[in-house]
Design a protein around this motif. Structure first.
Motif, short mmCIF file in Angstrom:
data_model
loop_
_atom_site.label_atom_id
_atom_site.label_comp_id
_atom_site.label_asym_id
_atom_site.label_seq_id
_atom_site.Cartn_x
_atom_site.Cartn_y
_atom_site.Cartn_z
N LYS A 153 0.77 -0.92 -0.03
CA LYS A 153 0.03 0.26 0.09
C LYS A 153 0.81 1.61 -0.09
CE LYS A 153 -3.85 2.29 0.27
NZ LYS A 153 -4.26 3.08 1.79
N TYR A 154 1.96 1.60 0.71
CA TYR A 154 2.48 2.50 1.04
C TYR A 154 3.31 3.00 -0.62
CZ TYR A 154 7.36 5.00 1.61
OH TYR A 154 7.90 5.84 1.60
N TYR A 155 4.02 1.21 -1.58
CA TYR A 155 4.38 1.85 -2.81
C TYR A 155 3.32 2.40 -3.86
CZ TYR A 155 7.71 -1.29 -1.96
OH TYR A 155 9.87 -1.73 -1.81
N GLN A 156 2.06 2.48 -3.63
CA GLN A 156 0.70 2.68 -4.25
C GLN A 156 1.11 4.03 -3.81
OE1 GLN A 156 -2.72 0.11 -3.39
NE2 GLN A 156 -2.17 -1.36 -4.33
N VAL A 157 0.96 4.40 -2.43
CA VAL A 157 0.41 5.43 -2.16
C VAL A 157 1.67 6.70 -2.60
CG1 VAL A 157 0.81 7.02 0.28
CG2 VAL A 157 -0.76 5.25 -0.03
N ARG A 158 3.13 6.28 -2.39
CA ARG A 158 4.59 6.87 -3.25
C ARG A 158 4.29 7.25 -4.86
NH1 ARG A 158 6.90 10.03 -0.73
NH2 ARG A 158 7.61 9.82 1.60
N GLY A 159 3.33 6.46 -5.00
CA GLY A 159 3.45 6.57 -7.16
C GLY A 159 4.61 5.53 -7.07
N TRP A 160 5.03 4.40 -6.46
CA TRP A 160 5.77 3.25 -7.54
C TRP A 160 5.68 2.01 -7.84
CZ3 TRP A 160 9.22 4.05 -2.28
CH2 TRP A 160 9.50 5.01 -1.93
N ASP A 161 5.93 1.30 -8.61
CA ASP A 161 5.61 -0.35 -8.81
C ASP A 161 5.64 -0.94 -7.77
OD1 ASP A 161 8.49 -0.26 -9.26
OD2 ASP A 161 8.67 -0.34 -11.69
N ALA A 162 5.59 -2.00 -8.09
CA ALA A 162 5.36 -2.91 -7.21
C ALA A 162 7.37 -3.69 -7.00
CB ALA A 162 4.94 -4.63 -8.15
N GLU A 163 8.07 -3.45 -7.88
CA GLU A 163 9.22 -3.55 -7.08
C GLU A 163 9.96 -2.41 -6.10
OE1 GLU A 163 11.67 -6.52 -7.32
OE2 GLU A 163 8.87 -7.07 -8.07
N GLY A 164 8.91 -1.35 -5.92
CA GLY A 164 9.70 -0.28 -5.01
C GLY A 164 10.39 0.86 -5.84
N ARG A 165 10.16 1.61 -7.23
CA ARG A 165 10.84 2.69 -8.26
C ARG A 165 9.80 2.94 -8.34
NH1 ARG A 165 12.80 -2.54 -11.46
NH2 ARG A 165 10.62 -2.99 -12.23
N PRO A 166 10.45 4.72 -8.01
CA PRO A 166 8.98 5.30 -9.19
C PRO A 166 9.08 5.29 -10.01
CG PRO A 166 10.96 6.50 -8.01
CD PRO A 166 11.45 4.93 -7.59
N THR A 167 7.05 5.10 -10.59
CA THR A 167 7.04 5.25 -11.66
C THR A 167 7.79 6.69 -12.81
OG1 THR A 167 5.29 6.42 -11.49
CG2 THR A 167 5.18 3.66 -10.89
N PRO A 168 7.51 5.98 -14.02
CA PRO A 168 7.79 7.47 -15.32
C PRO A 168 6.62 8.86 -14.52
CG PRO A 168 7.73 5.67 -16.14
CD PRO A 168 7.36 5.22 -14.95
N GLU A 169 5.74 8.70 -14.18
CA GLU A 169 4.73 9.70 -14.26
C GLU A 169 4.65 10.51 -13.03
OE1 GLU A 169 2.72 6.26 -16.95
OE2 GLU A 169 3.81 6.63 -14.49
N THR A 170 5.57 9.48 -11.64
CA THR A 170 5.93 10.37 -10.90
C THR A 170 7.18 10.85 -11.19
OG1 THR A 170 5.18 8.27 -9.12
CG2 THR A 170 6.08 9.80 -7.88
N LEU A 171 8.38 10.55 -11.66
CA LEU A 171 8.57 11.93 -11.50
C LEU A 171 8.83 12.32 -12.50
CD1 LEU A 171 11.32 8.21 -12.84
CD2 LEU A 171 11.52 9.60 -10.28
N ALA A 172 7.97 12.16 -13.85
CA ALA A 172 7.78 13.67 -14.16
C ALA A 172 6.69 14.38 -13.48
CB ALA A 172 7.13 13.22 -15.58
N ARG A 173 6.06 14.58 -12.49
CA ARG A 173 5.40 15.22 -11.24
C ARG A 173 5.94 15.90 -10.97
NH1 ARG A 173 2.98 14.42 -6.94
NH2 ARG A 173 3.67 11.90 -7.24
N LEU A 174 7.62 15.29 -10.44
CA LEU A 174 8.28 16.04 -9.61
C LEU A 174 9.39 16.45 -10.12
CD1 LEU A 174 8.20 13.45 -6.29
CD2 LEU A 174 6.38 15.28 -6.35
N GLY A 175 9.25 16.67 -11.30
CA GLY A 175 10.23 17.58 -12.38
C GLY A 175 11.55 16.88 -11.68
N LEU A 176 11.79 15.17 -11.69
CA LEU A 176 12.50 14.29 -11.41
C LEU A 176 13.59 14.13 -12.57
CD1 LEU A 176 11.89 12.97 -8.33
CD2 LEU A 176 14.16 14.45 -9.02
#
Length: 615
Positions: free
Chosen positions: A592-615
């Motif tokens: 659930k934490y991974y979902q809340v963070r916007g990470w995939d099931a392997e605990g990696r920030p998704t491209p969408e999360t990185l883009a949203r944060l300007g990373l």
């Protein structure tokens, strides 16, 4: 804008010191201190670098509120790739050194390469110079500070240095300033030692004169100081008792890790508590605590100044330890005490003094001793191997092992590896109470469920200062949550982690968050730096920093498998107290934490999360 706008790049290999303008685009995106220093590290260092090689870099960084009149505005951080964990390391310190660097006109110092001989960096405003430190090598933190102030004829110098632990590559060596304030965790001192960097001596006379709106800043900092003064924790509890006020509290709720986490309550907690520090001793009628102390600009003053009982076995014929010095805080008292079953307050103070004097993290040291004592009781380690009898509860063993570890003598070299490597070496990796190789602090996650998730997902290994859900789960700040349930904890942990990143990066102390939220920090940063720093923007900056650190660790080789806890916490229920029968519910919380963070099931920030944060 209250950044100095200037950083110093020191190439230790070449012996050069080069000023550079601060990257203001990054400053607006990452604020300062932890966030900004980590951005520079991430951009300049290969995540797979050997932490103790010349290719690693180490950065001392201040925040925009460091050196200002904001309460607790004296913080700085040391950022590197940590040798204890192999993950990004960022250790925060108080005292006066950070403000002095800022008042000398520098936001940050980046050290790269390795000096062919021991050196220290001298800074007096714009005058900067690498100088020979051969005469300081082998000296303690305390001696280093005294020698530099005396030889440079400037008692107002502020010194940040390493002791013998850093020189000897103890993997949890720290950087110490002002005698007993430390950038304490993850082994930043060992990285400085690997570079032959002994100290940074700073004198700043410029002040911080570029606050955006001085009138508004004075008004808002005054208002926010009143909130701290009126709060029960920051206005009363911490000034009187220090962080040690937690010892009996955490013991009573059944979350005080005892004897290497075998137990969750310590029968000797009352003997090493804040109340015990204020009780007159039968030997001399004096109290252990002499006074409290504040760091630069701090209106809380939680620091402890203590005096050891001169008749205690640890200091007989050692008058250098008889004076008043840095006293026990909660984490150190727990790690040196309950973690080892030791309830001798003076022995704890002695071991703590050794950690301060030689630059060692007392949390990792004490927790590693706890693992050694369990291995000894199991018969895996013997008196012949260790050099002394080392059962749980032995105050003498604690004191002797502190001396041995700080000086790199005998079995002390093994302890200097940290518990993960030591337990692996002796065939019992499951007895290391750590995450990513970093030892737990003073909260058992069977009794405080959110802390288990915070430990498992912390970017610098097990840590309480990266998401202190104890505030909510135990103290009811800002809202009370049930410490025994997993429900809602993924959201709670994320909120605490992101907010903490913003507090750290502003250059203020995380203890202010007992009374302040980001809504209290935002107007101070806005008046100092620019109106774009709203509460929402600070939330976004905190989240951006957390994900940047995570991405660095992923590139360094960390995966979801590293977001775990030792088997003991997941399979052995608490034996006593309110949490009796409970294990930590990490398997339930982590997805659930991974979902809340916007990470995939392997605990990696998704491209969408990185883009949203300007990373």
């Amino acid at each position: 804008m209250s950044w100095a706008g200037k950083i110093l790049r020191v190439n230790l290999t070449a012996g050069t010191c080069t000023p550079e303008p601060l990257n203001m685009t990054w400053a607006r995106q990452y604020l300062g201190s932890r966030g900004l220093g980590s951005k520079y590290l991430v951009e300049e260092v290969d995540p797979k670098v050997d932490p103790l090689s010349p290719d690693n870099k180490i950065i001392w960084a201040t925040g925009p509120l460091t050196g200002t009149m904001a309460s607790t505005g004296g913080r700085y951080t040391v950022i590197t790739k940590g040798p204890l964990t192999g993950a990004i390391a960022c250790s925060n310190s108080g005292g006066y050194w950070g403000a002095e660097l800022k008042m000398a006109g520098w936001d940050m110092i980046i050290f790269e390469g390795k000096s062919p001989k021991p050196v220290y960096l001298y800074i007096h405003d714009d005058e900067v110079e690498l100088r020979d430190a051969s005469h300081l090598w082998g000296k303690s933190v305390w001696d280093t500070e005294e020698i530099l102030k005396t030889s440079l004829q400037d008692p107002l110098l502020r010194i940040s240095s390493i002791g013998r632990a850093g020189e000897n590559q103890v993997l949890f060596a720290c950087v110490v300033n002002d005698l007993h304030r430390a950038a304490g965790r993850s082994g930043v001192g060992a990285v400085a030692g690997s570079k032959n960097l002994k100290a940074i001596a700073v004198r700043g006379t410029k002040g911080v004169g570029n606050v955006r709106d001085p009138k508004a800043f004075m008004q808002v900092t005054k208002e926010k100081k009143k909130i701290l003064a009126d709060n029960a924790v920051t206005g009363q509890g911490l000034p009187k008792y220090g962080t040690q006020v937690l010892m009996n509290v955490i013991n009573e709720i059944g979350a005080l890790p005892t004897r290497n986490h075998r137990d969750v309550q310590f029968e000797g907690a009352k003997d090493i508590s804040a109340e015990a520090m204020l009780t007159p001793r039968p030997t001399d009628g004096k109290t252990h605590l002499v006074t409290n102390q504040a760091c630069f600009g701090c209106t809380i003053a939680c620091g402890r100044i203590s005096k050891i009982d001169e008749t205690h076995f640890s200091v007989q014929n050692k008058p250098q330890y008889w004076g008043a010095s840095g006293g026990l805080e909660y984490e150190a008292a727990w790690a040196l005490g309950a973690a080892n079953g030791v309830n001798d307050l003076e022995a704890l103070q002695y071991a703590n003094l050794i950690c301060n004097e030689h630059g060692m993290d007392p949390i990792s040291f004490g927790a590693t001793v706890g693992a050694v004592m369990e291995l000894y009781e199991l018969g895996v380690l013997t008196k012949e191997q260790i050099g002394i009898e080392a059962p749980f509860g032995s105050a003498r063993a604690l004191c002797e092992l502190a001396d041995m570890t700080a000086n790199g003598i005998g079995f002390g070299k093994e302890i200097g590896l940290g518990s993960k490597r030591l337990c692996e070496k002796y065939g019992h990796p499951e007895l290391s109470m750590s995450v990513k190789g970093q030892e737990f602090p003073a909260y058992d996650s069977r009794g405080i469920q959110g802390m288990g998730l915070a430990y498992a997902t912390s970017n610098r290994g097990a840590c309480h200062l990266r998401g202190y859900t104890v505030a909510s789960e135990v103290l009811g700040i800002p809202v009370k949550t049930d410490p025994h349930t997993a429900e809602g904890k993924p959201e709670l942990v994320k909120a605490f982690q992101d907010a903490t990143a913003a507090f750290d990066s502003a250059g203020i102390c995380i203890f202010t968050s007992f009374a302040w939220g980001l809504a209290d920090v935002a107007p101070q940063v806005a008046a100092a730096c620019g109106e774009e720093f709203t509460t929402e923007e600070l939330e976004r900056i905190g989240e951006r920093i957390w994900n940047m650190e995570r991405a660095f660790n992923n590139a360094a080789g960390f995966t979801a498998k590293d977001d775990s806890l030792p088997p003991r916490l997941l399979t052995e229920p608490a034996k006593t107290g309110p949490a009796k029968g409970l294990v930590n519910k990490l398997p339930e919380m982590l997805p659930k934490y991974y979902q809340v963070r916007g990470w995939d099931a392997e605990g990696r920030p998704t491209p969408e999360t990185l883009a949203r944060l300007g990373l």
